[in-house]
Design a protein around this motif. Structure first.
Motif, PDB file in Angstrom:
ATOM      1  N   GLY A  37       3.919  11.432  -8.753  1.00 25.81           N
ATOM      2  CA  GLY A  37       3.699  10.603  -7.575  1.00 25.81           C
ATOM      3  C   GLY A  37       2.285  10.843  -7.080  1.00 25.81           C
ATOM      4  N   LEU A  38       1.874  10.105  -6.077  1.00 28.69           N
ATOM      5  CA  LEU A  38       0.554  10.302  -5.484  1.00 28.69           C
ATOM      6  C   LEU A  38       0.680  11.227  -4.285  1.00 28.69           C
ATOM      7  N   SER A  39      -0.212  12.220  -4.223  1.00 27.59           N
ATOM      8  CA  SER A  39      -0.130  13.218  -3.154  1.00 27.59           C
ATOM      9  C   SER A  39      -1.275  13.134  -2.159  1.00 27.59           C
ATOM     10  N   ALA A  40      -2.363  12.455  -2.501  1.00 28.60           N
ATOM     11  CA  ALA A  40      -3.508  12.372  -1.584  1.00 28.60           C
ATOM     12  C   ALA A  40      -4.293  11.095  -1.853  1.00 28.60           C
ATOM     13  N   PHE A  41      -4.836  10.504  -0.773  1.00 27.44           N
ATOM     14  CA  PHE A  41      -5.669   9.309  -0.870  1.00 27.44           C
ATOM     15  C   PHE A  41      -6.720   9.372   0.225  1.00 27.44           C
ATOM     16  N   ALA A  99     -12.681   5.407  -3.860  1.00 35.79           N
ATOM     17  CA  ALA A  99     -11.498   6.102  -3.352  1.00 35.79           C
ATOM     18  C   ALA A  99     -11.208   7.338  -4.191  1.00 35.79           C
ATOM     19  N   SER A 100     -10.726   8.378  -3.526  1.00 39.43           N
ATOM     20  CA  SER A 100     -10.310   9.610  -4.206  1.00 39.43           C
ATOM     21  C   SER A 100      -8.783   9.697  -4.143  1.00 39.43           C
ATOM     22  N   THR A 125     -15.106   7.215  -9.529  1.00 41.67           N
ATOM     23  CA  THR A 125     -16.508   6.795  -9.408  1.00 41.67           C
ATOM     24  C   THR A 125     -16.653   5.273  -9.471  1.00 41.67           C
ATOM     25  N   ASP A 126     -15.557   4.587  -9.740  1.00 42.34           N
ATOM     26  CA  ASP A 126     -15.616   3.128  -9.841  1.00 42.34           C
ATOM     27  C   ASP A 126     -15.326   2.484  -8.491  1.00 42.34           C
ATOM     28  N   SER A 127     -16.055   1.426  -8.186  1.00 41.78           N
ATOM     29  CA  SER A 127     -15.842   0.683  -6.946  1.00 41.78           C
ATOM     30  C   SER A 127     -14.594  -0.191  -7.072  1.00 41.78           C
ATOM     31  N   ILE A 128     -13.781  -0.216  -6.019  1.00 43.66           N
ATOM     32  CA  ILE A 128     -12.536  -0.981  -6.005  1.00 43.66           C
ATOM     33  C   ILE A 128     -12.595  -2.021  -4.885  1.00 43.66           C
ATOM     34  N   ASP A 129     -12.108  -3.211  -5.169  1.00 42.69           N
ATOM     35  CA  ASP A 129     -12.028  -4.280  -4.168  1.00 42.69           C
ATOM     36  C   ASP A 129     -10.683  -4.173  -3.452  1.00 42.69           C
ATOM     37  N   PHE A 130     -10.716  -3.736  -2.183  1.00 40.47           N
ATOM     38  CA  PHE A 130      -9.508  -3.613  -1.380  1.00 40.47           C
ATOM     39  C   PHE A 130      -9.418  -4.723  -0.338  1.00 40.47           C
ATOM     40  N   SER A 131     -10.063  -5.858  -0.582  1.00 41.59           N
ATOM     41  CA  SER A 131      -9.996  -6.958   0.379  1.00 41.59           C
ATOM     42  C   SER A 131      -8.587  -7.536   0.448  1.00 41.59           C
ATOM     43  N   THR A 132      -7.779  -7.312  -0.597  1.00 44.96           N
ATOM     44  CA  THR A 132      -6.349  -7.605  -0.593  1.00 44.96           C
ATOM     45  C   THR A 132      -5.623  -6.343  -1.009  1.00 44.96           C
ATOM     46  N   PRO A 133      -4.341  -6.191  -0.659  1.00 44.11           N
ATOM     47  CA  PRO A 133      -3.608  -4.992  -1.072  1.00 44.11           C
ATOM     48  C   PRO A 133      -3.652  -4.819  -2.587  1.00 44.11           C
TER      49      PRO A 133
END
Length: 449
Positions: A37-41, A99-100, A125-133
């Motif tokens: 699972g994911l533990s940190a964001f 995002a980490s 290190t990659d840029s992510i587009d979070f303009s939508t979920p």
């Protein structure tokens, strides 16, 4: 014969030992976890783009950055949702986000495409587009199980020309202060004011605003303060003090009986009014080494017109040169029993080949519709790339005024003020933090844009 036998035993022992080591390596047990699972964001450095107008009235955009990790994200393990309850500042660029993300048991993290079901390996290190979920998928080490999380970045949105205000607190300690003055440096906002004839200070983190920590000690009623970089500076009874720990300790760095008050600071210099033995202003001194040594600065008009009461300042980078700042001081001249705002400006050039310029008097102190006019109580800060001002006479607070021509004219900015904002004289102040957010403190009430 005996020696040969001993050598043979040693050789056989070495072979057996080597065989044992090889067997251990071949038979090493690896555990592949079946749960994950994911533990940190968290977010990296974020960009913020705000709109303003130039002196010619044309639309313009300026960029600010802030620490994204200061905004905490909730990971809902039951609903598989990741979101921030404290919205990111208005104007945040969510199309280019670093995002980490951390997975339990070293699970493998994928980012699902925003337009299809395809998956790509996640990289911090990659840029992510979070303009939508967006969907993050984490796969267990044994490859038998995966979990999808929907990530949504909440960002404050406001109509054009307005400001979205958050009321942080009604603080009883701040409400007791008179002649309040707010400053900001690094990750903190500071408020100074008079209490029982002494000047005291409080600090709060720019991501907080609800909890205010008292500073160490107190100063006289005539003390003055500025910030430079992440440090605080104070002038009290001719002694210059500095603090690098949010006012919890102060160090005397220089003493000069001619110093009257600190009036401004840029990225490179501190500025102080000088006075004679009768407290009449004689000029401005400048320090390039955090207050240890000082030199006399040039002025182009009568020093008696320099403001020494209700003084606020701004230091704004020149848009065409990031090694030059326009420094402005605004206030009253007490020696002349003044009731009008007096404005002085200077170009502070700290490039490799600086060009010296004097302090220049901006002669607009009369009752013109475009001047600040009478200022029973005044606070000035930089916001949106220009100086902005609020004036209070105790029963009336002006609109948020703005100058796009270095203090020559002032007019309503068109930006809204907090609902219910009131103030008695000496109870109203404002500042702009390192991320470009505007703070207003009035009678102990704290608002943040």
């Amino acid at each position: 014969m005996r020696i040969r036998f001993t050598s043979l035993i040693v050789l056989l022992s070495a072979v057996c030992l080597l065989s044992s080591c090889l067997k251990d390596d071949d038979d090493t047990d690896y555990t592949y976890y079946g749960d994950t699972g994911l533990s940190a964001f968290s977010l990296g450095t974020m960009n913020r783009y705000l709109h303003t107008k130039t002196a010619a009235g044309k639309d313009s955009v300026y960029k600010l950055t802030y620490v994204g990790s200061a905004y905490k994200f909730t990971i809902d393990q039951l609903g598989h949702q990741i979101y921030n309850t404290d919205s990111l500042p208005y104007g945040t660029d969510v199309k280019h986000v670093i995002a980490s993300v951390t997975a339990v048991n070293n699970g493998i993290i994928y980012l699902k495409s925003a337009t299809s079901d395809s998956l790509a390996f996640y990289s911090n290190t990659d840029s992510i587009d979070f303009s939508t979920p967006r969907t993050l998928r984490v796969v267990s080490q044994d490859g038998k199980r995966y979990v999808d999380y929907t990530v949504k970045l909440n960002v404050r949105t406001v109509p054009a020309g307005t400001i979205s205000w958050q009321k942080k607190t009604d603080n009883a300690q701040l409400a007791q202060l008179d002649n309040v003055h707010a400053l900001s440096a690094g990750s903190y906002v500071y408020v100074f004011g008079l209490l029982n004839g002494q000047t005291v200070g409080y600090s709060s983190g720019i991501y907080d605003g609800e909890t205010w920590t008292p500073m160490s000690g107190s100063f006289s009623a005539r003390a003055s303060f500025v910030t430079k970089g992440k440090a605080l500076f104070a002038l009290d009874n001719g002694t210059v003090y500095s603090s690098s720990d949010n006012g919890q300790s102060w160090t005397a760095v220089a003493t000069n009986s001619a110093f009257k008050r600190l009036v401004a600071a840029s990225s490179a210099h501190l500025y102080a009014l000088t006075a004679n033995g009768y407290s009449s202003v004689t000029g401005i001194a400048e320090s390039a080494d955090d207050g240890r040594t000082w030199t006399t600065d040039d002025i182009d008009d009568n020093a008696m017109m320099l403001p020494d009461d209700e003084v606020s300042y701004t230091a704004i980078p020149v848009r065409t040169n990031d090694s030059i700042e326009q420094v402005m001081i605004v206030g009253r001249c007490s020696a002349a029993n003044d009731i009008y705002a007096r404005t002085w400006t200077k170009l502070d050039d700290y490039s490799s080949q600086p060009v010296a310029s004097p302090w220049t008097y901006v002669d607009n102190s009369g009752e013109s519709n475009y001047s600040l006019g009478e200022i029973p109580s005044l606070t000035v800060t930089a916001f949106g790339g220009y100086p902005v001002a609020l004036i209070s006479n105790g029963s009336y607070i002006s609109s948020l005024l703005q100058s796009r021509d270095s203090g020559l004219t002032w007019e309503a900015s068109g930006r809204t003020l907090p609902d219910g904002l009131t103030s008695a004289i000496g109870k109203l102040t404002m500042t702009t933090d390192s991320e470009g957010s505007l703070w207003i403190i009035s009678g102990g009430s704290v608002w943040k844009e």
